[in-house]
Design a protein around this motif. Structure first.
Motif, PDB file in Angstrom:
ATOM      1  N   ARG A   1      11.231   1.211   5.750  1.00  0.00           N
ATOM      2  CA  ARG A   1      10.860  -0.218   5.410  1.00  0.00           C
ATOM      3  C   ARG A   1      12.115  -0.762   4.442  1.00  0.00           C
ATOM      4  O   ARG A   1      11.787  -1.737   3.950  1.00  0.00           O
ATOM      5  N   TYR A   2      13.222  -0.073   4.445  1.00  0.00           N
ATOM      6  CA  TYR A   2      14.309  -0.458   3.772  1.00  0.00           C
ATOM      7  C   TYR A   2      14.710  -1.974   4.361  1.00  0.00           C
ATOM      8  O   TYR A   2      15.293  -2.943   3.379  1.00  0.00           O
ATOM      9  N   THR A   3      14.655  -2.219   5.683  1.00  0.00           N
ATOM     10  CA  THR A   3      14.873  -3.699   5.950  1.00  0.00           C
ATOM     11  C   THR A   3      13.503  -4.073   6.767  1.00  0.00           C
ATOM     12  O   THR A   3      12.749  -3.245   7.218  1.00  0.00           O
ATOM     13  N   VAL A   4      13.369  -5.470   6.272  1.00  0.00           N
ATOM     14  CA  VAL A   4      12.010  -6.077   6.994  1.00  0.00           C
ATOM     15  C   VAL A   4      12.634  -7.260   7.627  1.00  0.00           C
ATOM     16  O   VAL A   4      13.677  -7.839   7.648  1.00  0.00           O
ATOM     17  N   PRO A   5      11.646  -7.908   8.830  1.00  0.00           N
ATOM     18  CA  PRO A   5      11.946  -9.264   9.229  1.00  0.00           C
ATOM     19  C   PRO A   5      12.465 -10.319   8.154  1.00  0.00           C
ATOM     20  O   PRO A   5      11.849 -10.447   7.316  1.00  0.00           O
ATOM     21  N   ALA A   6      13.455 -11.027   8.466  1.00  0.00           N
ATOM     22  CA  ALA A   6      13.802 -11.969   7.364  1.00  0.00           C
ATOM     23  C   ALA A   6      13.301 -13.395   7.539  1.00  0.00           C
ATOM     24  O   ALA A   6      13.533 -13.862   6.622  1.00  0.00           O
ATOM     25  N   GLY A   7      12.466 -13.665   8.730  1.00  0.00           N
ATOM     26  CA  GLY A   7      11.867 -14.729   8.805  1.00  0.00           C
ATOM     27  C   GLY A   7      11.001 -15.248   7.648  1.00  0.00           C
ATOM     28  O   GLY A   7      10.822 -16.370   7.664  1.00  0.00           O
TER      29      GLY A   7
END
Lengths: 557, 275
Positions: free
Chosen positions: B27-33
């Protein structure tokens, strides 16, 4: 601007005149103390050393600390004025005002401070709020700081606040912390009289920052940032007879920030310090390992401000110019280091000790990077590292100092130093610099009121000046200094540093005149300042070249 | 007194110890939206105008089953070009017995703002046009919408990244648009069995379809902060947190672009939640 400066001078002068009256008369039974410092600079262009014109003609940094104390209560404030900031200080300091103030109460059980405060847990590896006026650094916390001493030998601290950044406060970044320290000899009765002394401590600091958009290298994704980042540390301090040992281990949670390229690796640091001392001899061995321990209250702050913690330096803070030409800046992102320090006094009346004895001081330090294996960039754990393997050599500093009193009036100190410097610690690439430094320092105490000091320094380096890189420290140097202290209160010094070989042939001469009277000191200087780093305790500030007049006035009351 | 202070400080320490977030590696990156960040799109986005019918309904609305039949007929007629969303609302939407409450926070905002609590149900709108009774006249309104050249095209798919469901929405500007636009993403679910009142008596195990279950964005959407000149294309990733009570296999994602001021819908797209 000049009008503002004159007003400031008048204001500070009035404060200095009025202060003794306030102290003598008191205010509501209390008393006022304080100190004032005014530093000024006039600099002109000098293309050879890289100094540029100062459009304002005069730059000044001034401050006045005023403290009111009445029994258990104290309150204080600091007036600061940067009109405009002197060369090397951040332009964001421009202006004047009262950025720091506090009120404090303390008794045997509790001390409470509301407003600005400075604090340190252990050696500072998880929290150190401090200021250094010469580095232009002030990361004081504004908030509430409480210290409790519920039992003898037990101290518990708790604090919450936001950090100062230039004239403002980083209200987005909350800093909270608790720390406890127990002296076992005070709370365990059988240990009360023991020669074995032991203190244990532990602390925890948490910062909160709201979420923000930091894009991931993968299009359409952003970093999932931890909003609360914690750092904890445990420490101990043991003493037995002539021996003492201090150890501290700190661990920090995930803290992706601009300083670590937004990686999620957790941080840790270990600091060990062993000392043996006896009359005429002391030895000290320090070791540290630091891995991703940069801890700031703003994840996007890349400058010198908003550090919550401090990683202690283990390299020697030299006093001589050439030994300080390549200071070491602590690498909070990762480093390993070892320092040994031995001081020995050869007794009087021996062959080497002579009539007055001889002091020998040997110091050696080696700092390397970590041995790392890269995993990825932002949005990953970044890298793995081996605990005991070292990476690139960052810095080596070996020095031998021999100080001998030749007669009742003459004292000679000779120093040899060898340094290896890796420019990567200053963010540049290039070959290692290998420097040999020799210093002779002769002090002649003519009589009680007149002292003459001579200093000669030489530095031989394998570095060569490259106009593309423009590192003006490169090359071989010589330096001479004569300093005369007279009438107990006055001093004048003349010095010159010259890069005579493989350098840019610059000449850095300086003339300085000073006057001391009680707690007041006035100093005037004229000359050239080489650009470089000014480091105090491993924390550094870039000092640009300057050419002109400097003055400084300090007083306290 | 000292013990009290000591205990309080220990509690403070425990509290602070808890003040440390741990992000799992996947979960280090998640959708930026979620923060309205758009990225250039290189997808081929079909140039199709679609319509969305919002049906405001409720399990206590006796005429709503009849409206459902009419709407289903229209859906059969228009296929993918018509998207239906059933918003269970107000007093008519109060659940019967132990049935689940199909009303939602976002749906209530729409109902109170666009319909009004004094309006009888069923009520419907096509692309946020005039409010009407859906028992008749749906196709006329849909035909009017579908006759337009779409100002903006849409394409949506749902993907799974490390067990995280993501709606990937691509938009393409087919003409230059100056007014501010929002995008709204919501979840609908079919085949929710409840008791439904009807003029002919209560219907047990009535299959509620197209039921609005949640709105992932703000009820009125998130701004589309991009250069909206003709020919430009962008995409956004929006995270999906499936409500506990929903059956994923029966769910659909619906995204629509609306005018920030008038709230009229410019285009809409739908896809299954589970590809």
């Amino acid at each position: 601007m000049m009008t503002n400066f004159r007003k400031l001078i008048v204001l500070l002068a009035l404060a200095a005149i009025a202060a003794p009256q306030l102290k003598a008369q008191g205010i509501m039974g209390g008393h006022v103390t304080g100190n004032i410092q005014i530093d000024g600079q006039v600099s002109h262009a000098d293309s050879l050393i890289g100094a540029s014109d100062v459009p304002e003609n005069l730059l000044s940094n001034s401050r006045a600390d005023i403290l009111y104390t009445n029994g258990n209560f104290s309150a204080g404030l600091r007036f600061e004025a940067y009109l405009n900031p002197m060369l090397g200080f951040n332009a964001l300091y421009q202006g004047m005002g009262v950025p720091n103030f506090f009120a404090s109460y303390q008794n045997d059980l509790i001390s409470v401070t509301a407003g600005n405060f400075y604090e340190q847990f252990g050696s500072g590896m998880i929290l150190r709020a401090y200021e250094d006026r010469y580095l232009g650094l002030d990361n004081s916390l504004r908030g509430l700081n409480v210290a409790l001493r519920p039992f003898p030998g037990v101290t518990i601290k708790a604090l919450t606040g936001v950090q100062r950044i230039y004239w403002g406060y980083n209200t987005q970044g909350l800093v909270r912390g608790v720390d406890g320290e127990v002296n076992l000899n005070s709370i365990i009765t059988p240990m009360a009289e023991s020669k074995f002394r032991m203190t244990l401590g532990a602390g925890f600091v948490s910062k909160y920052e709201p979420d923000e958009f930091i894009s991931s290298p993968e299009p359409g994704y952003k970093l999932n940032l931890p909003l609360n980042v914690g750092a904890g540390a445990v420490r101990m301090d043991m003493n037995y007879g002539n021996w003492s040992l201090q150890a501290e281990y700190a661990h920090k949670g995930q803290d992706p920030s601009v300083m670590n390229n937004y990686i999620y690796r957790e941080g840790e640091a270990l600091m060990l310090n062993a000392v043996y001392s006896m009359k005429g001899f002391s030895a000290n061995l320090q070791a540290k390992r630091v891995d991703n321990m940069c801890f700031k209250s703003a994840r996007s702050e890349s400058g010198e401000m908003l550090y919550i913690n401090y990683i202690p330096a283990i390299t020697k803070q030299h006093t001589y110019a050439f030994l300080n030409m390549y200071p070491y800046a602590t690498q909070t992102t990762g480093e390993m280091g070892l320092q040994g320090d031995v001081m020995y006094k050869i007794k009087k009346g021996t062959l080497l000790g002579g009539k007055y004895g001889t002091d020998i001081h040997i110091n050696g330090a080696v700092i390397t990077g970590l041995d790392t294996t890269t995993i990825g960039g932002a949005g990953t754990d970044g890298y793995t590292s081996s605990w005991f393997k070292t990476g690139d050599l960052y810095y080596t500093d070996l020095s031998l100092e021999v100080a001998k009193k030749l007669s009742s009036a003459l004292k000679l100190t000779c120093t040899y130093g060898y340094q290896i410097f890796n420019p990567i610690v200053e963010g540049h690439h290039g070959d290692l610099h290998h420097n040999h430094v020799a210093v002779a320092d002769l002090t002649w105490k003519i009589n009680k009121k007149n002292v003459l000091r001579f200093e000669a320094e030489w530095m031989g380096s394998d570095s060569k000046y490259d106009p593309d890189v423009d590192d003006k420290r490169c090359g071989d140097w010589i330096m001479g200094l004569v300093e005369y202290n007279f009438a107990s209160s006055w001093f004048i010094s003349v010095s010159d540093q010259y890069s005579y070989h493989d350098g840019n042939n610059a000449n850095y001469y300086n003339v300085s005149l000073g006057y001391n009277h009680g707690a007041t000191r006035l100093q005037l200087g004229y000359g050239k300042q080489r650009e470089g780093l000014l480091c105090i305790g491993g924390v550094c500030r870039q000092v640009p070249a300057s050419n002109g007049l400097t003055f400084s006035l300090t007083t306290s009351f | 007194m000292k013990k009290t202070i000591f205990t309080a400080l220990v509690c403070a320490l425990v509290f602070l110890t808890a003040s440390c977030d741990k992000i799992e590696q996947d979960r280090y990156t998640v959708p930026a939206g979620a923060t309205g960040q758009w990225f250039p799109s290189h997808e081929n986005i079909p140039n199709i105008q679609r319509a969305m019918i919002e049906k405001y309904t409720g399990v206590r609305c006796v005429n709503c089953p009849d409206a459902d039949e009419v709407i289903h007929a229209s859906l059969d007629h228009y296929g993918d070009n018509l998207v239906a969303v059933a918003i269970h609302s107000g007093a008519f939407g109060r659940p019967l017995g132990s049935d689940p409450d199909l009303r939602t926070e976002g749906g209530t905002v729409w109902y109170e703002t666009l319909v009004g609590t004094s309006t009888g149900l069923p009520a419907a709108m096509v692309n946020r046009g005039d409010l009407f009774n859906p028992l008749s006249g749906i196709n006329d309104k849909v035909d009017q919408i579908l006759a337009y050249q779409p100002p903006v095209s849409m394409l949506m798919s749902s993907t799974s990244n490390n067990d995280l469901l993501i709606a990937e929405i691509h938009i393409g500007f087919l003409q230059t648009i100056s007014q501010p636009l929002n995008i709204t993403l919501l979840l609908t679910e079919d085949n929710i069995l409840t008791t439904q009142t009807h003029v002919g008596g209560d219907i047990h195990d009535y299959a509620q379809n197209h039921v609005l279950r949640t709105i992932f964005t703000d009820a009125w959407g998130v701004p589309i902060d991009v250069d909206k000149t003709e020919g430009s294309k962008y995409f956004i990733n929006l995270p999906i947190n499936l409500p506990d009570q929903c059956v994923a296999g029966n769910c659909h994602l619906v995204a629509f672009i609306s005018d920030q001021e008038s709230r009229q819908i410019l285009n809409v797209v739908q896809c299954d939640l589970i590809p």
